[in-house]
Design an enzyme around this catalytic site. Structure first.
Site, PDB file in Angstrom:
ATOM      1  CB  VAL A  59      39.730  36.410  36.181  1.00 53.73           C
ATOM      2  CG1 VAL A  59      38.378  35.532  36.689  1.00 53.73           C
ATOM      3  CG2 VAL A  59      40.543  35.441  35.325  1.00 53.73           C
ATOM      4  CB  CYS A  60      38.940  41.045  39.053  1.00 56.93           C
ATOM      5  SG  CYS A  60      40.043  40.344  39.982  1.00 56.93           S
ATOM      6  N   PRO A  61      37.095  41.551  36.377  1.00 55.60           N
ATOM      7  CG  PRO A  61      38.059  42.964  34.872  1.00 55.60           C
ATOM      8  CD  PRO A  61      38.611  42.117  35.550  1.00 55.60           C
ATOM      9  CD  GLU A  73      35.757  35.947  39.910  1.00 55.78           C
ATOM     10  OE1 GLU A  73      35.484  34.820  40.223  1.00 55.78           O
ATOM     11  OE2 GLU A  73      36.476  36.833  40.460  1.00 55.78           O
ATOM     12  CB  ILE A  74      32.897  43.159  38.856  1.00 54.19           C
ATOM     13  CG1 ILE A  74      33.983  43.055  39.891  1.00 54.19           C
ATOM     14  CG2 ILE A  74      32.018  44.291  39.353  1.00 54.19           C
ATOM     15  CD1 ILE A  74      33.898  42.551  41.237  1.00 54.19           C
TER      16      ILE A  74
END
Length: 199
Positions: free
Chosen positions: A49-51, A53-54
């Site tokens: 999920v992090c990519p 969001e970034i």
């Protein structure tokens, strides 16, 4: 831990600047310099999920700048991992480059000071803090790891804060930029209720 209405904990740590330079002693208070800021945490680089969001924050960065808001991201990764991740995202053609500061919280001290450490995994939950020009936390959201955050809602809350600071009127449910607020008087709430009853 609810930090709304409390001063934002200050910190000094290593970071990657928006230009990709390593900053050994990045200080949060000095960097924000009496400006509204968004401080957000993600669990780890090179995950799932992090990519998304970034990339989403980066794509909307001009909207934060237009609102004169500093954007700072934090995870437990080292500055070298941050640097590698920035390059990986760019080389994959997903974004040109990440244009906001990425802080390294290797010792997990920052995430603990904000009370958003996952109790079993030791990483940060997906937390976002809206901090005003006096360094007071005015809004916070915390998502569990599977759930990405809504960048549009973050921008809406910035608009609400700036509206309140400018006009002194409070923002009702579903308020968005361009809407009227409510004056904090009996007459003010009466006018608001009268207005919505006619819709």
């Amino acid at each position: 831990m609810v930090l709304v209405t409390y001063p934002a904990p200050d910190f000094t740590a290593s970071a990657i600047s928006c230009n990709g330079d390593i900053i050994n002693n990045f200080n949060f208070k000095e960097f924000t310099n009496n400006q509204t800021s968004i401080l957000f945490f993600w669990p780890m680089d090179f995950t799932f999920v992090c990519p998304s969001e970034i990339i989403a924050f980066n794509q909307e960065l001009s909207k934060f700048k237009k609102r004169n808001v500093k954007l700072i991201g934090v995870s437990i990764d080292s500055v070298y991992v941050h640097h590698a991740w920035r390059n990986t995202l760019s080389h994959n053609g997903q974004i040109d480059k990440i244009n906001f500061t990425m802080v390294s919280d290797l010792k997990r001290e920052i995430q603990r000071s904000y009370g958003i450490e996952h109790p079993q995994l030791g990483v940060a939950l997906r937390a976002t803090f809206l901090i005003d020009k006096n360094r007071i936390i005015r809004h916070q959201t915390i998502n569990d790891l599977p759930f990405g955050r809504n960048i549009s809602e973050t921008l809406r809350m910035i608009d609400a804060l700036h509206f309140y600071e400018k006009y002194g009127e409070v923002c009702p449910a579903n308020w968005k930029k361009g809407d009227t607020g409510i004056k904090t008087t009996q007459e003010g709430i009466h006018k608001y209720l009268e207005k919505i009853s006619k819709k």
